[in-house]
Design a protein around this motif. Sequence first.
Motif, PDB file in Angstrom:
ATOM      1  N   VAL A  33       0.682   3.598   6.328  1.00 18.16           N
ATOM      2  CA  VAL A  33       0.253   2.292   5.806  1.00 18.16           C
ATOM      3  C   VAL A  33      -0.479   1.573   6.942  1.00 18.16           C
ATOM      4  N   PRO A  34      -1.672   1.058   6.689  1.00 20.28           N
ATOM      5  CA  PRO A  34      -2.479   0.471   7.766  1.00 20.28           C
ATOM      6  C   PRO A  34      -2.035  -0.945   8.173  1.00 20.28           C
ATOM      7  N   ILE A  35      -0.859  -0.998   8.791  1.00 23.93           N
ATOM      8  CA  ILE A  35      -0.392  -2.257   9.383  1.00 23.93           C
ATOM      9  C   ILE A  35      -0.054  -1.959  10.836  1.00 23.93           C
ATOM     10  N   LYS A  36      -0.065  -2.983  11.657  1.00 31.02           N
ATOM     11  CA  LYS A  36       0.220  -2.786  13.070  1.00 31.02           C
ATOM     12  C   LYS A  36       1.733  -2.812  13.286  1.00 31.02           C
ATOM     13  N   PHE A  37       2.243  -1.707  13.800  1.00 38.68           N
ATOM     14  CA  PHE A  37       3.664  -1.595  14.091  1.00 38.68           C
ATOM     15  C   PHE A  37       3.870  -1.766  15.594  1.00 38.68           C
ATOM     16  N   ALA A  38       4.720  -2.693  15.987  1.00 38.13           N
ATOM     17  CA  ALA A  38       5.051  -2.852  17.401  1.00 38.13           C
ATOM     18  C   ALA A  38       5.843  -1.634  17.876  1.00 38.13           C
ATOM     19  N   ASN A  39       6.702  -1.135  17.010  1.00 36.24           N
ATOM     20  CA  ASN A  39       7.512   0.053  17.270  1.00 36.24           C
ATOM     21  C   ASN A  39       7.473   0.903  16.007  1.00 36.24           C
ATOM     22  N   LYS A  40       7.961   2.102  16.112  1.00 35.60           N
ATOM     23  CA  LYS A  40       8.065   2.957  14.929  1.00 35.60           C
ATOM     24  C   LYS A  40       9.530   3.322  14.725  1.00 35.60           C
ATOM     25  N   GLY A  41      10.332   2.283  14.496  1.00 38.63           N
ATOM     26  CA  GLY A  41      11.744   2.453  14.271  1.00 38.63           C
ATOM     27  C   GLY A  41      12.083   2.426  12.789  1.00 38.63           C
ATOM     28  N   LEU A  42      13.367   2.496  12.504  1.00 40.84           N
ATOM     29  CA  LEU A  42      13.842   2.555  11.126  1.00 40.84           C
ATOM     30  C   LEU A  42      13.488   1.289  10.349  1.00 40.84           C
ATOM     31  N   LEU A  43      13.693   0.130  10.937  1.00 37.00           N
ATOM     32  CA  LEU A  43      13.393  -1.107  10.228  1.00 37.00           C
ATOM     33  C   LEU A  43      11.899  -1.237   9.960  1.00 37.00           C
ATOM     34  N   GLU A  44      11.088  -0.779  10.900  1.00 38.14           N
ATOM     35  CA  GLU A  44       9.639  -0.797  10.704  1.00 38.14           C
ATOM     36  C   GLU A  44       9.228   0.191   9.613  1.00 38.14           C
ATOM     37  N   VAL A  46      10.992   0.977   6.989  1.00 38.99           N
ATOM     38  CA  VAL A  46      11.295   0.334   5.713  1.00 38.99           C
ATOM     39  C   VAL A  46      10.238  -0.717   5.387  1.00 38.99           C
ATOM     40  N   ARG A  47       9.787  -1.450   6.385  1.00 39.44           N
ATOM     41  CA  ARG A  47       8.712  -2.428   6.164  1.00 39.44           C
ATOM     42  C   ARG A  47       7.441  -1.724   5.680  1.00 39.44           C
ATOM     43  N   GLY A  48       7.096  -0.620   6.314  1.00 38.27           N
ATOM     44  CA  GLY A  48       5.915   0.130   5.909  1.00 38.27           C
ATOM     45  C   GLY A  48       6.022   0.637   4.489  1.00 38.27           C
ATOM     46  N   LEU A  49       7.191   1.132   4.109  1.00 41.98           N
ATOM     47  CA  LEU A  49       7.392   1.600   2.738  1.00 41.98           C
ATOM     48  C   LEU A  49       7.257   0.451   1.745  1.00 41.98           C
ATOM     49  N   SER A  50       7.855  -0.689   2.078  1.00 42.81           N
ATOM     50  CA  SER A  50       7.804  -1.843   1.180  1.00 42.81           C
ATOM     51  C   SER A  50       6.376  -2.349   1.010  1.00 42.81           C
ATOM     52  N   GLU A  51       5.655  -2.484   2.114  1.00 45.17           N
ATOM     53  CA  GLU A  51       4.278  -2.951   2.018  1.00 45.17           C
ATOM     54  C   GLU A  51       3.377  -1.910   1.378  1.00 45.17           C
ATOM     55  N   GLY A  52       3.667  -0.650   1.638  1.00 45.15           N
ATOM     56  CA  GLY A  52       2.894   0.409   1.001  1.00 45.15           C
ATOM     57  C   GLY A  52       3.072   0.411  -0.502  1.00 45.15           C
ATOM     58  N   LEU A  53       4.295   0.202  -0.951  1.00 44.66           N
ATOM     59  CA  LEU A  53       4.566   0.140  -2.383  1.00 44.66           C
ATOM     60  C   LEU A  53       3.758  -0.976  -3.030  1.00 44.66           C
ATOM     61  N   GLU A  54       3.652  -2.082  -2.334  1.00 44.34           N
ATOM     62  CA  GLU A  54       2.955  -3.243  -2.887  1.00 44.34           C
ATOM     63  C   GLU A  54       1.430  -3.119  -2.810  1.00 44.34           C
ATOM     64  N   PHE A  55       0.927  -2.573  -1.711  1.00 46.85           N
ATOM     65  CA  PHE A  55      -0.513  -2.658  -1.471  1.00 46.85           C
ATOM     66  C   PHE A  55      -1.279  -1.335  -1.499  1.00 46.85           C
ATOM     67  N   MET A  56      -0.602  -0.214  -1.352  1.00 42.76           N
ATOM     68  CA  MET A  56      -1.310   1.069  -1.286  1.00 42.76           C
ATOM     69  C   MET A  56      -1.496   1.653  -2.684  1.00 42.76           C
ATOM     70  N   LYS A  57      -2.494   2.482  -2.819  1.00 42.31           N
ATOM     71  CA  LYS A  57      -2.752   3.170  -4.089  1.00 42.31           C
ATOM     72  C   LYS A  57      -2.133   4.561  -4.039  1.00 42.31           C
ATOM     73  N   TRP A  58      -0.804   4.584  -4.038  1.00 40.18           N
ATOM     74  CA  TRP A  58      -0.089   5.845  -4.052  1.00 40.18           C
ATOM     75  C   TRP A  58      -0.142   6.417  -5.466  1.00 40.18           C
ATOM     76  N   PRO A  59      -0.055   7.727  -5.623  1.00 38.85           N
ATOM     77  CA  PRO A  59      -0.045   8.323  -6.964  1.00 38.85           C
ATOM     78  C   PRO A  59       1.061   7.703  -7.829  1.00 38.85           C
TER      79      PRO A  59
END
Length: 112
Positions: A33-44, A46-59
Motif C-alpha cells: 500500500v503506497p503510504i509512508k511507514f516509519a517502521n514495518k512492524g505489526l501495528l503498521e 494492520v494500518r496498511g491492511l486497513s488503508e488498503g482495504l479502503e483505498f486500494m483496488k484489490w480483486p
Amino acid sequence: MGKVLQIRVSAVTWDEDLLEEYWPKLAKLAFGVPIKFANKGLLEMVRGLSEGLEFMKWPGQLKTALAPGIREAAAIRADLEKALADWEPSRANALSDKLEDCLDRLERAYTA
C-alpha cells in the motif's frame, strides 16, 4: 512522570522479519500500500491492511475474503493503542495475543 523523564507504555515489533515468517501474504499486501511507514512492524502492517482495504483496488474476491478480518484487526489495534495510552499493560498484552490470533485467521483466509 518527572519534569524531564517521560515514562511510556508501548508496543513494538522486536523483529520486523517475523512478519514475513508468520504472515507472508498479509505483509506483502500491507506493505504494498503506497503510504509512508516509519517502521514495518505489526501495528503498521494492520494500518496498511486497513488503508488498503479502503483505498486500494484489490480483486473483489480478495476484498470479500479479507474485509471482516481486516476490520477486526483494525479494531483490536485501536483497542490495544487505547490500552497503552491508558497505562493498561496487562490489557494491551491480552489484546496483542488477540490481534496475532486474528492475523493468523486472516492469513489463512487469504485467497489470492
